[in-house]
Structures are given as structure tokens and as C-alpha cells.
Design a protein around this motif. Structure first.
Motif, PDB file in Angstrom:
ATOM      1  N   ILE A  21      22.965  29.940   3.710  1.00  0.00           N
ATOM      2  CA  ILE A  21      22.048  29.073   4.452  1.00  0.00           C
ATOM      3  C   ILE A  21      22.174  27.643   3.929  1.00  0.00           C
ATOM      4  N   GLU A  22      22.336  26.716   4.839  1.00  0.00           N
ATOM      5  CA  GLU A  22      22.382  25.298   4.475  1.00  0.00           C
ATOM      6  C   GLU A  22      21.273  24.576   5.222  1.00  0.00           C
ATOM      7  N   LEU A  23      20.403  23.918   4.481  1.00  0.00           N
ATOM      8  CA  LEU A  23      19.299  23.181   5.080  1.00  0.00           C
ATOM      9  C   LEU A  23      19.687  21.718   5.253  1.00  0.00           C
ATOM     10  N   THR A  24      19.222  21.124   6.328  1.00  0.00           N
ATOM     11  CA  THR A  24      19.445  19.695   6.542  1.00  0.00           C
ATOM     12  C   THR A  24      18.460  18.920   5.676  1.00  0.00           C
ATOM     13  N   ASP A  25      18.705  17.648   5.521  1.00  0.00           N
ATOM     14  CA  ASP A  25      17.783  16.799   4.762  1.00  0.00           C
ATOM     15  C   ASP A  25      16.388  16.813   5.389  1.00  0.00           C
ATOM     16  N   ASP A  26      16.337  16.806   6.725  1.00  0.00           N
ATOM     17  CA  ASP A  26      15.043  16.849   7.416  1.00  0.00           C
ATOM     18  C   ASP A  26      14.308  18.163   7.165  1.00  0.00           C
ATOM     19  N   GLU A  27      15.036  19.265   7.157  1.00  0.00           N
ATOM     20  CA  GLU A  27      14.411  20.559   6.889  1.00  0.00           C
ATOM     21  C   GLU A  27      13.842  20.612   5.471  1.00  0.00           C
ATOM     22  N   ILE A  28      14.597  20.100   4.517  1.00  0.00           N
ATOM     23  CA  ILE A  28      14.134  20.065   3.130  1.00  0.00           C
ATOM     24  C   ILE A  28      12.902  19.184   3.013  1.00  0.00           C
ATOM     25  N   LYS A  29      12.944  18.016   3.650  1.00  0.00           N
ATOM     26  CA  LYS A  29      11.808  17.098   3.613  1.00  0.00           C
ATOM     27  C   LYS A  29      10.558  17.760   4.200  1.00  0.00           C
ATOM     28  N   THR A  30      10.716  18.430   5.333  1.00  0.00           N
ATOM     29  CA  THR A  30       9.587  19.114   5.968  1.00  0.00           C
ATOM     30  C   THR A  30       9.013  20.190   5.053  1.00  0.00           C
ATOM     31  N   MET A  31       9.878  20.990   4.442  1.00  0.00           N
ATOM     32  CA  MET A  31       9.411  22.042   3.544  1.00  0.00           C
ATOM     33  C   MET A  31       8.692  21.460   2.334  1.00  0.00           C
ATOM     34  N   GLU A  32       9.208  20.368   1.779  1.00  0.00           N
ATOM     35  CA  GLU A  32       8.560  19.742   0.633  1.00  0.00           C
ATOM     36  C   GLU A  32       7.208  19.144   1.020  1.00  0.00           C
TER      37      GLU A  32
END
Length: 74
Positions: free
Chosen positions: A44-55
Motif C-alpha cells: 500500500i502506498e499513500l499519497t501525501d494528501d492521504e497521509i495529511k488527512t490521516m494525521e
């Protein structure tokens, strides 16, 4: 060598059960597909936006996502 560890009592019978821990046991995985799904997660590779949303969601829920070995980013 297997080691039995007592766990909490069964709510219905009040009897204790044991978990057998052997070198080939993965705690929490009770079916082969659990292990296969966990192994597949490495792809699984998360985009920067996905990581930002999760954080952001973790911050709102007051969940600390920084591990002991990580330094807080400022």
C-alpha cells in the motif's frame, strides 16, 4: 517449546482459557487470510494528501502518531 498464558475468564462460564504461544504462532491472526492480508499491506502506498488527512484526523481524535524513536516534526 509451547508456553500457556492465562487469559481473562470467559464471561459465560467464568473459566479461564489459555493461549498457546509457540515460535510459529502469530498473536491476533487466527486464519491464513489474516496473515496474507497483513503481508499484502506492505504494497500500500499513500499519497501525501492521504497521509495529511490521516494525521489531521488523528490530531482531532487526540491520537499521538509519533513513535518513541521518531522526533516530532515542527
Amino acid at each position: 517449546m509451547a508456553t500457556a498464558f492465562p487469559t481473562s475468564p470467559n464471561a459465560d462460564t467464568k473459566e479461564y482459557t489459555s493461549v498457546i504461544n509457540t515460535p510459529d504462532t502469530i498473536i491476533g491472526a487466527t486464519k491464513v487470510h489474516h496473515v496474507e492480508d497483513a503481508a499484502d499491506a506492505i504494497n500500500i502506498e499513500l499519497t501525501d494528501d492521504e497521509i495529511k488527512t490521516m494525521e489531521e484526523l488523528a490530531d482531532k481524535a487526540n491520537i499521538n502518531t509519533i513513535r518513541v524513536w521518531e522526533k516530532e516534526m515542527k
